[in-house]
Enzyme design. Structure first.
Site, mmCIF file in Angstrom:
data_model
loop_
_atom_site.group_PDB
_atom_site.id
_atom_site.type_symbol
_atom_site.label_atom_id
_atom_site.label_comp_id
_atom_site.label_asym_id
_atom_site.label_seq_id
_atom_site.Cartn_x
_atom_site.Cartn_y
_atom_site.Cartn_z
ATOM 1 N N CYS A 128 -8.402 -4.960 -15.888
ATOM 2 C CA CYS A 128 -8.965 -5.580 -14.681
ATOM 3 C C CYS A 128 -10.490 -5.656 -14.720
ATOM 4 O O CYS A 128 -11.104 -6.286 -13.870
ATOM 5 C CB CYS A 128 -8.496 -4.830 -13.439
ATOM 6 S SG CYS A 128 -6.706 -4.831 -13.266
ATOM 7 N N HIS A 269 -13.394 -6.626 -7.948
ATOM 8 C CA HIS A 269 -12.025 -6.859 -8.416
ATOM 9 C C HIS A 269 -11.077 -6.651 -7.227
ATOM 10 O O HIS A 269 -11.151 -5.636 -6.530
ATOM 11 C CB HIS A 269 -11.708 -5.891 -9.556
ATOM 12 C CG HIS A 269 -10.256 -5.809 -9.865
ATOM 13 N ND1 HIS A 269 -9.468 -6.926 -10.048
ATOM 14 C CD2 HIS A 269 -9.422 -4.737 -9.991
ATOM 15 C CE1 HIS A 269 -8.228 -6.543 -10.285
ATOM 16 N NE2 HIS A 269 -8.175 -5.232 -10.253
ATOM 17 N N ASN A 299 -3.226 -8.364 -6.719
ATOM 18 C CA ASN A 299 -4.128 -8.002 -7.815
ATOM 19 C C ASN A 299 -3.795 -8.890 -9.025
ATOM 20 O O ASN A 299 -2.756 -8.705 -9.647
ATOM 21 C CB ASN A 299 -3.922 -6.516 -8.134
ATOM 22 C CG ASN A 299 -4.771 -6.027 -9.297
ATOM 23 O OD1 ASN A 299 -5.324 -6.824 -10.051
ATOM 24 N ND2 ASN A 299 -4.857 -4.721 -9.450
HETATM 25 N N1 COA Z 1 6.974 0.427 -0.149
HETATM 26 C C1 COA Z 1 7.326 1.487 0.602
HETATM 27 N N2 COA Z 1 7.075 2.758 0.247
HETATM 28 C C2 COA Z 1 6.416 2.957 -0.900
HETATM 29 C C3 COA Z 1 6.021 1.904 -1.731
HETATM 30 C C4 COA Z 1 6.322 0.598 -1.313
HETATM 31 N N3 COA Z 1 5.970 -0.480 -2.033
HETATM 32 N N4 COA Z 1 5.391 2.419 -2.819
HETATM 33 C C5 COA Z 1 5.386 3.751 -2.671
HETATM 34 N N5 COA Z 1 6.011 4.078 -1.519
HETATM 35 C C6 COA Z 1 6.238 5.405 -0.960
HETATM 36 C C7 COA Z 1 6.245 6.486 -2.006
HETATM 37 O O1 COA Z 1 7.516 6.577 -2.610
HETATM 38 C C8 COA Z 1 5.893 7.687 -1.195
HETATM 39 O O2 COA Z 1 7.053 8.107 -0.512
HETATM 40 P P1 COA Z 1 7.366 9.696 -0.288
HETATM 41 O O3 COA Z 1 6.209 10.186 0.517
HETATM 42 O O4 COA Z 1 8.654 9.670 0.407
HETATM 43 O O5 COA Z 1 7.381 10.254 -1.680
HETATM 44 C C9 COA Z 1 4.935 7.151 -0.132
HETATM 45 O O6 COA Z 1 5.160 5.724 -0.097
HETATM 46 C C10 COA Z 1 3.489 7.422 -0.433
HETATM 47 O O7 COA Z 1 3.267 7.054 -1.786
HETATM 48 P P2 COA Z 1 1.856 7.177 -2.435
HETATM 49 O O8 COA Z 1 1.918 6.722 -3.845
HETATM 50 O O9 COA Z 1 1.316 8.546 -2.141
HETATM 51 O O10 COA Z 1 1.070 6.113 -1.550
HETATM 52 P P3 COA Z 1 -0.466 5.874 -1.444
HETATM 53 O O11 COA Z 1 -0.921 6.091 -0.054
HETATM 54 O O12 COA Z 1 -1.238 6.552 -2.535
HETATM 55 O O13 COA Z 1 -0.552 4.302 -1.721
HETATM 56 C C11 COA Z 1 -1.107 2.789 -3.469
HETATM 57 C C12 COA Z 1 -0.124 3.804 -2.956
HETATM 58 C C13 COA Z 1 -0.625 2.299 -4.820
HETATM 59 C C14 COA Z 1 -1.189 1.635 -2.502
HETATM 60 C C15 COA Z 1 -2.515 3.459 -3.585
HETATM 61 O O14 COA Z 1 -2.414 4.683 -4.285
HETATM 62 C C16 COA Z 1 -3.508 2.595 -4.273
HETATM 63 O O15 COA Z 1 -3.894 1.557 -3.773
HETATM 64 N N6 COA Z 1 -3.984 2.981 -5.455
HETATM 65 C C17 COA Z 1 -4.840 2.153 -6.265
HETATM 66 C C18 COA Z 1 -3.972 1.218 -7.080
HETATM 67 C C19 COA Z 1 -4.718 0.103 -7.702
HETATM 68 O O16 COA Z 1 -5.529 -0.528 -7.087
HETATM 69 N N7 COA Z 1 -4.395 -0.155 -8.967
HETATM 70 C C20 COA Z 1 -4.921 -1.214 -9.729
HETATM 71 C C21 COA Z 1 -6.297 -0.899 -10.182
HETATM 72 S S1 COA Z 1 -6.879 -2.151 -11.224
#
Ligand code: COA
Length: 344
Positions: A128, A269, A299
């Site tokens: 990215c 990004h 993304n």
């Molecule tokens: N829909 C519903 N629930 C979801 C889900 C979805 N698409 N994806 C994950 N969950 C659930 C998980 O299973 C977890 O459930 P649990 O508490 O029962 O275990 C809960 O939501 C929280 O998951 P978590 O991974 O802790 O969520 P988060 O608040 O960290 O959000 C992201 C997840 C991916 C949105 C966040 O971490 C993020 O934006 N990270 C950066 C990712 C990114 O930008 N990557 C590309 C960089 S180039």
């Protein structure tokens, strides 16, 4: 018969200068649009969860007949047209991608589609961050006087590489392409840049090769496997982005002799609205200066910055002379920032 390139007419020599200017941009996305409600038929998710955690509402996905080359070529044609140059003016094509149609590279096919027969073309992978890395690489060729006109394309079709049963990753990505033309210019519009990587954290975001041992002959075993789908530790990537991105932008602003209040547009990004907001807040840049289109596209990896730039330029938001702070970040881990002024 292969034409003798040396016999092709050369374009008129553009003005020689050590400065770099971004003179055109373009973009292209696949037609198929999938919203969050539709995705909830694929994995256990909801519009509410995706929109509140990421800001994403829909994304474009490439159908089987659409290739990375197709959308990248269209984006490039649009950028070339805006710059007022012709494909034969282009000296270098850099394709930033992690999802080429061909592991040997797709830039050459794009060169052929464009008819940019004088150019040399190659792929570059920095996930990215690829577009920012590509843009800075292009600028070095221009500043040394080696090349005058460079096409930088950021394009990805990560829908082909995500695990469509992993709700933690598949909801985040979309497909698209964006491109810019950089040209030698008397005034230098690239005010500063910094590129960074830290391979120690590479496991946080991967699209890795999975070797399967294959016995070739007695005593010789090679690997003959496939690629894993994208795997990600979302929370680690989130923490990495909100720490490293403001840091690197502050550094580049300092080196450019600018302060954050002199930035007209923050063009990050497009990974996650919460990351965009947190970075802007840390830099004390008001939200109305933050370019964001990820609600529509998700993304799109290397494509996200030139895609958002192109929309903002064509909407008349970004005007010639506007000071733009841009930053890419992602797998590698890689991150980097550049400050530039739009136009000549
Ligand atoms: N829909 C519903 N629930 C979801 C889900 C979805 N698409 N994806 C994950 N969950 C659930 C998980 O299973 C977890 O459930 P649990 O508490 O029962 O275990 C809960 O939501 C929280 O998951 P978590 O991974 O802790 O969520 P988060 O608040 O960290 O959000 C992201 C997840 C991916 C949105 C966040 O971490 C993020 O934006 N990270 C950066 C990712 C990114 O930008 N990557 C590309 C960089 S180039």
């Amino acid at each position: 018969m292969i034409p003798n390139e040396l016999s092709l007419p050369l374009p008129p020599a553009p003005p020689v200068g050590i400065g770099v200017a971004m003179t055109g941009c373009g973009s292209s996305v696949p037609e198929v649009c999938v919203d969050n409600d539709t995705l909830s038929q694929v994995v256990d998710t909801s519009d509410e969860w995706i929109a509140s955690r990421t800001g994403i509402r829909q994304r474009r996905l490439a159908s089987p007949e659409v290739s990375l080359t197709t959308i990248a070529t269209t984006a490039a044609q649009n950028a070339i047209e805006m710059a007022g140059v012709t494909p034969m003016d282009i000296d270098l094509i850099i394709l930033a991608t992690s999802s080429a149609d061909d592991l040997f590279g797709s830039a050459g096919r794009i060169q052929a589609e464009l008819g940019a027969r004088r150019a040399v073309a190659f792929d570059m992978t920095a996930a990215c961050s690829g577009f920012v890395f590509g843009m800075v690489t292009a600028a070095q060729f221009i500043r040394t006087g080696t090349y005058q006109t460079v096409l930088v394309i950021g394009a990805d079709v990560l829908s082909r590489w995500v695990d469509w049963s992993d709700r933690g990753t598949c909801v985040l990505f979309g497909d698209g392409a964006g491109a810019v033309v950089l040209q030698a210019n008397e005034s230098d519009r690239l005010l500063g840049f910094e590129l960074c990587s830290d391979g120690r954290q590479h496991q946080s975001l991967n699209l890795a090769y999975k070797p399967e041992p294959k016995a070739l002959v007695d005593g010789v075993t090679i690997a003959h496997g496939t690629y894993h789908p994208v795997t990600m530790n979302g929370q680690e990537i989130y923490r990495f982005a909100v720490q490293r991105v403001p840091e690197v932008i502050e550094k580049v602003l300092y080196r450019s002799g600018l302060t954050a209040d002199q930035v007209d547009w923050l063009l990050l990004h497009q990974a996650n609205q919460r990351i965009l907001d947190a970075v802007a807040q840390r830099l004390h840049i008001p939200l109305h200066k933050v370019i964001s289109n990820l609600a529509h596209y998700g993304n799109t990896s290397a494509a996200s910055i030139p895609l958002a730039l192109d929309e903002a330029v064509r909407q008349g938001k970004i005007q010639p002379g506007a000071t733009i702070a841009t930053a890419g970040f992602g797998a590698g881990l890689t991150w980097g920032a550049a400050i530039f002024q739009w136009g000549r």
